[in-house]
Design a protein around this motif. Structure first.
Motif: not given
Length: 104
Positions: A50-51, A82-87
């Protein structure tokens, strides 16, 4: 003297007491967790992903695999975000999968 390749370890070693305290803090967290080693690595990998901490991803994929994690499990840990952080996960995803595959 061999150069320190990891940015994290460079900071820990060069950071004096504060660097050492940071290292000790991580070790204490890992030691005192209620999670089993594999679950701990999954949670840690999710935060690293995520980071976008690619360097940490490589190290903790190795530790997760040593704890019994499969490629599909590590893949799922990262893709779940993916739904939170995406590409932005694309770099850590590739680092994780290539690291896992290189350990065979």
């Amino acid at each position: 003297m061999e150069p320190i390749r990891s940015n994290y370890m460079y900071m820990v070693k060069d950071g004096g007491e504060i660097g050492a305290a940071y290292f000790d803090f991580f070790n204490l967290t890992a030691e005192k967790t209620a999670l089993d080693p594999k679950a701990f690595q999954f949670v840690y990998l999710a935060y690293l992903a995520a980071d976008g901490v690619t360097e940490g991803i490589r190290r903790h994929v190795m530790e997760a695999k040593e704890a019994g994690a499969t490629r599909a499990e590590i893949q799922s840990v990262i893709l779940t975000g993916l739904a939170v952080s995406g590409a932005k996960l694309q770099d850590v995803y590739r680092a994780a999968m290539e690291t896992y595959d290189s350990l065979d």
